[in-house]
Design a protein around this motif. Structure first.
Motif, short mmCIF file in Angstrom:
data_model
loop_
_atom_site.label_atom_id
_atom_site.label_comp_id
_atom_site.label_asym_id
_atom_site.label_seq_id
_atom_site.Cartn_x
_atom_site.Cartn_y
_atom_site.Cartn_z
N LYS A 72 -10.13 17.01 -10.78
CA LYS A 72 -8.83 16.37 -10.55
C LYS A 72 -7.71 17.40 -10.58
O LYS A 72 -6.80 17.40 -9.73
N SER A 73 -7.77 18.34 -11.54
CA SER A 73 -6.76 19.39 -11.63
C SER A 73 -6.79 20.32 -10.42
O SER A 73 -5.76 20.74 -9.90
N ILE A 74 -7.99 20.64 -9.95
CA ILE A 74 -8.15 21.51 -8.78
C ILE A 74 -7.43 20.91 -7.57
O ILE A 74 -6.73 21.61 -6.84
N PHE A 75 -7.56 19.61 -7.38
CA PHE A 75 -6.92 18.95 -6.25
C PHE A 75 -5.42 18.78 -6.47
O PHE A 75 -4.62 18.99 -5.55
N GLN A 76 -5.03 18.41 -7.69
CA GLN A 76 -3.61 18.20 -7.96
C GLN A 76 -2.81 19.49 -7.85
O GLN A 76 -1.65 19.49 -7.43
N GLU A 77 -3.41 20.61 -8.22
CA GLU A 77 -2.74 21.91 -8.16
C GLU A 77 -2.76 22.50 -6.75
O GLU A 77 -2.17 23.55 -6.51
N GLY A 78 -3.43 21.81 -5.84
CA GLY A 78 -3.47 22.28 -4.45
C GLY A 78 -4.40 23.43 -4.20
O GLY A 78 -4.35 24.06 -3.13
N GLU A 79 -5.28 23.73 -5.15
CA GLU A 79 -6.23 24.83 -4.96
C GLU A 79 -7.19 24.53 -3.81
O GLU A 79 -7.51 25.40 -3.00
N LEU A 80 -7.63 23.29 -3.74
CA LEU A 80 -8.51 22.83 -2.66
C LEU A 80 -8.05 21.46 -2.19
O LEU A 80 -7.41 20.72 -2.95
N LYS A 81 -8.39 21.14 -0.95
CA LYS A 81 -8.04 19.83 -0.40
C LYS A 81 -9.28 18.94 -0.43
O LYS A 81 -10.33 19.32 0.11
N PRO A 82 -9.19 17.76 -1.04
CA PRO A 82 -10.38 16.91 -1.18
C PRO A 82 -11.03 16.54 0.14
O PRO A 82 -12.25 16.45 0.23
N GLU A 83 -10.21 16.33 1.19
CA GLU A 83 -10.80 15.93 2.47
C GLU A 83 -11.63 17.05 3.10
O GLU A 83 -12.41 16.80 4.02
N GLU A 84 -11.47 18.28 2.59
CA GLU A 84 -12.23 19.41 3.14
C GLU A 84 -13.45 19.76 2.31
O GLU A 84 -14.36 20.44 2.80
N VAL A 85 -13.49 19.32 1.06
CA VAL A 85 -14.56 19.77 0.16
C VAL A 85 -15.35 18.63 -0.46
O VAL A 85 -16.28 18.88 -1.24
N CYS A 86 -15.00 17.38 -0.14
CA CYS A 86 -15.74 16.22 -0.65
C CYS A 86 -16.43 15.51 0.50
O CYS A 86 -15.93 15.48 1.61
N ALA A 87 -17.57 14.91 0.20
CA ALA A 87 -18.28 14.16 1.22
C ALA A 87 -19.10 13.05 0.58
O ALA A 87 -19.58 13.19 -0.54
N ASN A 88 -19.23 11.96 1.31
CA ASN A 88 -20.08 10.85 0.88
C ASN A 88 -21.47 11.01 1.47
O ASN A 88 -21.62 11.15 2.69
N PHE A 89 -22.48 10.98 0.63
CA PHE A 89 -23.86 10.97 1.09
C PHE A 89 -24.48 9.63 0.72
O PHE A 89 -24.35 9.17 -0.42
N ALA A 90 -25.14 9.02 1.68
CA ALA A 90 -25.81 7.74 1.42
C ALA A 90 -27.15 7.99 0.75
O ALA A 90 -27.92 8.86 1.17
N HIS A 91 -27.43 7.23 -0.31
CA HIS A 91 -28.68 7.38 -1.05
C HIS A 91 -29.34 6.01 -1.13
O HIS A 91 -28.83 5.09 -1.76
N THR A 92 -30.48 5.86 -0.46
CA THR A 92 -31.17 4.58 -0.39
C THR A 92 -32.36 4.55 -1.36
O THR A 92 -33.18 5.47 -1.38
N THR A 93 -32.43 3.48 -2.17
CA THR A 93 -33.52 3.29 -3.12
C THR A 93 -34.03 1.85 -3.04
O THR A 93 -33.37 0.98 -2.47
N ARG A 94 -35.18 1.62 -3.63
CA ARG A 94 -35.72 0.26 -3.70
C ARG A 94 -34.87 -0.56 -4.66
O ARG A 94 -34.48 -0.07 -5.74
N HIS A 95 -34.60 -1.80 -4.30
CA HIS A 95 -33.79 -2.66 -5.16
C HIS A 95 -34.55 -2.99 -6.43
O HIS A 95 -35.75 -3.32 -6.40
N GLY A 96 -33.85 -2.94 -7.55
CA GLY A 96 -34.50 -3.15 -8.83
C GLY A 96 -34.90 -4.58 -9.11
O GLY A 96 -35.89 -4.83 -9.81
N SER A 97 -34.16 -5.56 -8.59
CA SER A 97 -34.44 -6.95 -8.93
C SER A 97 -34.80 -7.84 -7.75
O SER A 97 -35.37 -8.90 -7.92
N LEU A 98 -34.48 -7.41 -6.52
CA LEU A 98 -34.78 -8.20 -5.33
C LEU A 98 -35.97 -7.59 -4.61
O LEU A 98 -35.88 -6.50 -4.04
N LYS A 99 -37.08 -8.30 -4.63
CA LYS A 99 -38.31 -7.80 -4.05
C LYS A 99 -38.18 -7.67 -2.53
O LYS A 99 -37.66 -8.55 -1.86
N GLY A 100 -38.69 -6.57 -1.99
CA GLY A 100 -38.67 -6.36 -0.55
C GLY A 100 -37.34 -5.89 0.00
O GLY A 100 -37.16 -5.81 1.21
#
Length: 353
Positions: A72-100
């Motif tokens: 949070k400090s890195i971004f607030q101080e302007g050292e790095l821009k979040p839109e350039e160094v952050c990314a969403n990765f999708a992670h798919t797993t088997r559902h714990g309570s819903l079968k199939g």
């Protein structure tokens, strides 16, 4: 086929999820610390490596909330821009309570710039070790990726070349196609593929002398070459400087194309002699003015007198603009490039063109 439930997993300490970008599948590389205490699955995507806050906390031996505050400090101080160094990765797993069913979580990852910056702030030796490892791995992947990309480009190029040749042969065999324009367009396409082939061989240093004309109907001499030059001189106003010899180098240029070694000609074909004539007259600057024009004219003059200037259909083997480009290329070339330039010229005027 299983149903997928979309879940958005953003820890409140993650900063800031709204500025991240979506990245698709990535490579996984295992990183193990020098003391073998920690092993992390590191994502590689977009020419960098990615870790989550949780992985950074494990790597640096700090609480996850501490890592979150540093980010949070890195971004607030302007050292790095979040839109350039952050990314969403999708992670798919088997559902714990819903079968199939499966569930997909979107997790925020941070690239190497963030990892290095956090490592400095927590003063972790592991941060330096990870940076060194990541840079080495990235270099290896970039080299491998370049090799793969070059192979893919070559494969696609070969497919394109084959496709155009097949198309060309098919159209030529169709009696229904009588349009000169259609056949002319086809000729342009097939000629273009030939040019691509030359460029491809040039890139991979595979150009060779082939499909050339042996024997000669015409022998160039200093005297008949100067006669040809005088006819050109009148077109440029009989300038005193144009075609005025500075030294004896023009005689040498003519003699060189017939040079022998151990009883064998160094330039045995008409195409090779023509190529060397163009090269030598351009490079030697034998005249006070008009060297490139004289070289181009003598090149065509030599080819025509030896019966190779025109194809069987009456078209020139080399277009005027191509000749201009070649002459300028020779003028700007280095001496050590003479052999490859000769091969390029020969391939542009040989019997396959």
């Amino acid at each position: 086929m299983t149903d997928t439930l979309q879940l958005n997993e953003h820890n409140k300490e993650e900063y800031p999820p709204m500025h991240t970008t979506e990245l698709e599948a990535s490579s996984i590389v295992i990183y193990t610390t020098a003391d073998n205490q920690i092993s992390l699955e590191v994502k590689m995507n977009g020419d960098t490596v990615w870790l989550t806050q949780g992985q950074m906390a494990e790597l640096f031996g700090r609480d996850r909330t501490v890592i979150g505050r540093h980010i949070k400090s890195i971004f607030q101080e302007g050292e790095l821009k979040p839109e350039e160094v952050c990314a969403n990765f999708a992670h798919t797993t088997r559902h714990g309570s819903l079968k199939g069913k499966s569930q997909t979580r979107t997790i925020v990852y941070y690239n190497l710039d963030v990892i290095i910056s956090v490592g400095y702030r927590v003063k972790s030796l592991r941060g330096t070790q990870f940076r060194q490892w990541a840079n080495r791995i990235l270099r290896e992947y970039l080299v491998k990726g370049f090799v793969v990309n070059e192979k893919l480009k070559l494969d696609r190029y070969q497919e394109l070349k084959s496709m155009v040749h097949i198309l060309g042969n098919t159209i030529k065999r169709q009696d229904m196609l009588t349009s000169d324009q259609t056949k002319g367009l086809l000729a342009v396409v097939t000629d273009y593929v030939y040019a691509l082939d030359i460029l491809d061989k040039y890139d991979y240093q595979q150009l060779s002398i082939e499909a050339t004309t042996q024997g000669e109907r015409f022998h160039a001499t200093y005297e008949n070459a100067m006669q040809a030059i005088q006819s050109l001189k009148t077109k440029f106003g009989d300038s005193d400087l144009f075609a005025h010899e500075k030294d004896q180098s023009f005689r040498s240029s003519i003699a060189t194309i017939y040079q022998t070694f151990d009883g064998k000609e160094l330039y045995p074909s008409i195409e090779e002699k023509a190529a060397m004539l163009l090269y030598l007259v351009t490079k030697n600057h034998s005249f006070n003015d008009g060297n490139k024009r004289i070289a181009a004219m003598l090149f065509l003059w030599f080819m025509e007198n030896n019966g190779i200037l025109y194809r069987a259909n009456g078209e020139k083997r080399i277009a005027d603009n191509t000749l201009v480009a070649l002459t300028l290329m020779i003028a700007e070339s280095r001496t050590e490039e003479k052999d490859i330039i000769k091969k390029v010229i020969v391939n542009l005027i040989n019997q396959r063109n």
